[in-house]
Write an enzyme that holds these catalytic residues in place. Structure first.
Site, mmCIF file in Angstrom:
data_model
loop_
_atom_site.group_PDB
_atom_site.id
_atom_site.type_symbol
_atom_site.label_atom_id
_atom_site.label_comp_id
_atom_site.label_asym_id
_atom_site.label_seq_id
_atom_site.Cartn_x
_atom_site.Cartn_y
_atom_site.Cartn_z
ATOM 1 N N CYS A 35 0.846 -1.194 0.000
ATOM 2 C CA CYS A 35 0.000 0.000 0.000
ATOM 3 C C CYS A 35 0.878 1.239 0.000
ATOM 4 O O CYS A 35 2.056 1.181 0.365
ATOM 5 C CB CYS A 35 -0.881 0.005 1.244
ATOM 6 S SG CYS A 35 -1.891 -1.450 1.337
ATOM 7 N N TYR A 175 -5.786 -13.343 -4.374
ATOM 8 C CA TYR A 175 -5.273 -12.916 -3.074
ATOM 9 C C TYR A 175 -5.993 -13.632 -1.944
ATOM 10 O O TYR A 175 -7.213 -13.530 -1.814
ATOM 11 C CB TYR A 175 -5.471 -11.399 -2.967
ATOM 12 C CG TYR A 175 -5.049 -10.734 -1.678
ATOM 13 C CD1 TYR A 175 -3.770 -10.893 -1.152
ATOM 14 C CD2 TYR A 175 -5.930 -9.884 -1.014
ATOM 15 C CE1 TYR A 175 -3.396 -10.231 0.013
ATOM 16 C CE2 TYR A 175 -5.554 -9.212 0.141
ATOM 17 C CZ TYR A 175 -4.289 -9.397 0.655
ATOM 18 O OH TYR A 175 -3.911 -8.741 1.791
ATOM 19 N N HIS A 178 -3.421 -11.985 4.609
ATOM 20 C CA HIS A 178 -3.653 -10.901 5.575
ATOM 21 C C HIS A 178 -5.036 -10.895 6.212
ATOM 22 O O HIS A 178 -5.426 -9.905 6.835
ATOM 23 C CB HIS A 178 -3.417 -9.534 4.909
ATOM 24 C CG HIS A 178 -2.003 -9.337 4.453
ATOM 25 N ND1 HIS A 178 -1.685 -8.959 3.170
ATOM 26 C CD2 HIS A 178 -0.836 -9.492 5.093
ATOM 27 C CE1 HIS A 178 -0.371 -8.879 3.043
ATOM 28 N NE2 HIS A 178 0.165 -9.197 4.208
ATOM 29 N N ASP A 271 2.885 -9.818 9.249
ATOM 30 C CA ASP A 271 3.658 -9.864 8.004
ATOM 31 C C ASP A 271 4.706 -8.751 7.989
ATOM 32 O O ASP A 271 5.848 -8.968 7.588
ATOM 33 C CB ASP A 271 2.686 -9.714 6.830
ATOM 34 C CG ASP A 271 3.339 -9.950 5.482
ATOM 35 O OD1 ASP A 271 4.380 -10.634 5.439
ATOM 36 O OD2 ASP A 271 2.808 -9.463 4.467
#
Ligand code: ADP
Ligand code: SF4
Length: 694
Positions: A35, A175, A178, A271
């Site tokens: 991000c 995806y 997360h 992470d």
């Protein structure tokens, strides 16, 4: 970069090409999705930032999460967006910038399911089962998807893959990481309570992920590679996916289906652990099994900045490609520097997660080590290319903290003559002092990178042990003076909660500032740390004191310890650490008075007062600039004129106390912009809303 052009043969393996489905990546450096606070809202800035990564030698450069549908609207966060064809041109800007340097462009397609707020689109959120998002207190729930919803979702994902290919992407992600995507929510037994073929057994819970991979391959697999980002472990034991059970089983089940596995741990805070809580390569123990189960290339992360550590990952069969988000932010030219043998010039990530704060505050990404990050388009800054000098100015930079060091580095690189005067024997200012505190050793990289660069420059001289006064400045003979003398912590308690001194703080010898502690002041217990700063330092000092065996209490007017560190993903871990160490924590409490070995606390809601025992207080509230030199020079304009000084500027903490990142930025900015004509215009390019017909 330096003059060396030969790379050490032991790093050759990092430059081997890697086949990914129908494509070939030119080397093993892979910028994984991250991000950046630019996303759909600032596409030119985004494209330029990713382009610089490609220029710096990364074989693959990825987007961040890209929303595939209005029911996956992650607002207020600013991520990528591919809702319909009108989003293609903005993303194509980015793929063009990446292809220009021979890199592959990857896109992380995301349906965030219950993690999407949909505050902008006002759609209902969707999930495997009826559930409230555990990561939010918002008074809204996600609804359980029907079979028709699942079919729609698969159609949206497929359409997004086709659009991604039209936008020029080479690698298309499915995806499941997360805990931020539908594919992962379906995998998680705690979120998937379905009784149909998409719920129950792991085979059933993995059905959607399998279908998405198959759909994507079928749609774009002829010329695009299909990657899966999958969290093999959620670090929550049997309650979640873990590397020794369901994480392993999912990989075994789908081993050969995608063209590439990008594996990591979940959630994001696990992470992207900071250096305070995890060392380089910390994910190896979780992901190392993956390569044993698949022949497809495996990418993993671990804040890799050392080429030896990278080589070791490849040689020992842990990873095929070195994934990096933060190391590529701190140094977009990391691959090029290794390739050219310029190992010394690598600007190593310090693991502070200031980069993450851009996403959390919905503003363009910034980085402590790399002041050009986020400024590639709007200011035209480049991490390695710097305009040469424009005149004959000579500089006196006062103070060798992060701000002064960066300013001198850049002025030196531009070719100016610079004297950098430092009062102490050790350069580095606050980063040198703070790097001695528990968990903050990596802060010293801010100093070491810059000192190393300065030591190579003939035109920059560092004057150690030189505390400069205003009189000495006018005698010195430099045409421009830069004051970077830093700041000091207040002792009187003034900060956010208190606009007036706290009773007893400025009179007692047992009130210590963070500066006192870093100078080695002996503190006796029991001691209370008053944290009205809310970043990392209050809790770090509490930890340091507790580790010496003292009884320690942390008092904060906020509702949690180190409140601002929610933005660096550390808050939970910091508070956990203090509690585990046995630090007593009082939240929502202000300090009213310190007297007779007692501290009077006041509840920030009710005003109710209670007393606790304390022999000493450490007060981290706010700082004051060290502005003596600046104020003295201001008071002697004639002497300054007579000395032919063209300009005097204060930068960094002595201008306005802030983060280390802000100090480095200020140093860079001054050196880059001091010779621009003065004016009141906005200092950077903006991406204005296009008000023509939609
Ligand atoms: P910043 O974060 O803005 O770089 P720091 O507090 O980290 O600020 O660093 C300021 C540095 O300036 C410290 O190393 C300090 O020793 C030095 N310094 C402060 N006053 C003077 C002075 N008058 N002359 C030379 N160096 C100074
Ligand atoms: Fe690394 Fe900190 Fe820069 Fe992020 S902000 S890339 S963690 S140095």
């Amino acid at each position: 970069m330096g003059l060396a052009v030969t790379r050490d043969p032991r790093f050759d393996i990092l430059f081997e090409p890697v086949r990914i489905g129908p494509l070939v990546a030119k080397n093993r450096f892979y910028q994984v999705p991250h991000c950046n606070g630019m996303g759909y809202a600032r596409p030119r800035a985004h494209a330029a930032m990713r382009g610089v990564k490609a220029e710096g030698g990364w074989a693959v450069v990825s987007t961040e999460e890209v929303e595939i549908h209005p029911s996956s609207d992650i607002s207020p966060y600013i991520e990528g967006r591919l809702w319909d064809d009108r989003d293609i041109p903005a993303l194509a800007l980015m793929t063009e910038a990446i292809h220009k340097y021979g890199a592959l462009a990857a896109i992380e397609l995301v349906h965030a399911g219950m993690s999407a707020s949909n505050l902008y689109s006002r759609e209902a959120s969707i999930a495997p089962s009826h559930i409230a998002n555990p990561a939010s207190y918002a008074p809204a729930q996600a609804r359980s998807m029907t079979k028709a919803d699942i079919r729609s979702y698969r159609r949206w994902h497929r359409a997004a893959a086709l659009r991604a290919r039209r936008a020029g992407f080479n690698i298309v992600y499915v995806y499941a990481g997360h805990s931020l995507s539908l594919a992962m929510h379906f995998l998680q037994s705690r979120h998937n309570h379905r009784s149909d073929e998409y719920g129950g057994s792991l085979v059933n819970r993995a059905r959607l992920l399998r279908e998405l991979i198959e759909d994507t391959k079928e749609a774009v697999g002829a010329d695009c590679a299909v990657a899966v980002r999958f969290a093999v472990d959620e670090l929550r034991g049997t309650d979640g996916i873990s590397a020794d059970s369901e994480g392993r089983e999912v990989i075994a089940m789908l081993a050969e289906l995608p063209d590439l596995w990008d594996v990591n741990v979940s959630d994001w805070s696990n992470d992207s652990k900071t250096s305070r809580f995890a060392a380089e390569g910390y994910q190896e123990e979780f992901v190392r099994f993956v390569k044993q189960l698949t022949t497809k290339p495996v990418v993993g992360v671990g804040r890799f900045t050392s080429p030896d550590a990278m080589v070791s990952q490849i040689r020992r069969g842990v990873l095929d490609m070195i994934g990096a988000a933060r190391p590529s932010i701190a140094d977009p030219f990391l691959p090029k520097k290794i390739e050219n043998g310029d190992i010394d010039d690598i600007r190593e990530c310090i693991g502070c997660n200031v980069c993450v704060t851009g996403d959390h505050t919905m503003t363009p990404i910034r980085c402590t080590q790399n002041p050009t990050m986020g400024e590639e388009w709007r200011k035209g800054w480049h991490p390695e290319v710097i305009p040469p000098r424009t005149g004959e100015d000579s500089f006196l930079v006062i103070g060798a903290g992060p701000s002064g060091l960066e300013c001198a580095r850049l002025l030196g690189r531009r070719g100016y003559t610079v004297h950098l005067a430092e009062a102490g024997e050790q350069p580095g200012g606050r980063v040198t002092r703070e790097s001695r505190l528990p968990g903050l050793a990596a802060w010293a990289r801010v100093r070491d990178y810059r000192l190393n660069q300065l030591n190579k420059m003939q035109n920059v001289e560092i004057l150690r042990g030189s505390r400069v006064t205003a009189d000495e400045v006018v005698e010195f003979g430099a045409t421009r003076v830069v004051i970077a003398t830093g700041s000091h912590w207040r002792r009187d308690g003034i900060g956010r909660a208190n606009c007036r001194p706290i009773r007893g703080f400025d009179t007692k010898r047992t009130v210590f500032t963070p500066d006192d502690l870093m100078d080695g002041a002996p503190v006796v217990g029991p001691v209370a740390v008053f944290d009205d700063d809310h970043y990392y330092l209050g809790a770090v000092l509490a930890e340091k004191l507790r580790l010496t065996g003292l009884r320690v209490t942390l008092v904060t007017p906020a509702d949690r310890v180190s409140a601002w560190t929610v933005n660096t993903l550390e808050q939970h871990t910091i508070q956990k650490r203090l509690l585990e160490l046995g630090v007593e924590v009082f939240v929502n409490r202000n300090i009213v008075e310190f007297s007779r070995s007692e501290i009077l606390l006041e509840c920030t809601y009710t005003g109710r007062q209670t007393a606790i025992q304390a022999a000493a207080v450490v007060t981290a509230t706010s700082r004051l600039p060290n502005d003596e030199v600046a104020l003295s020079l201001d008071a002697m304009p004639e002497a300054v004129d007579a000395a032919r000084i063209v300009s005097i500027a204060s930068i960094g903490d002595c201008h306005a106390p802030s983060t280390i990142a802000a100090a480095v930025y200020a140093g860079y900015r001054y050196a880059r912009e001091f010779d621009r004509p003065p004016g009141d215009e906005v200092a950077f390019q903006r991406e204005l809303t296009d008000i023509r017909a939609p």
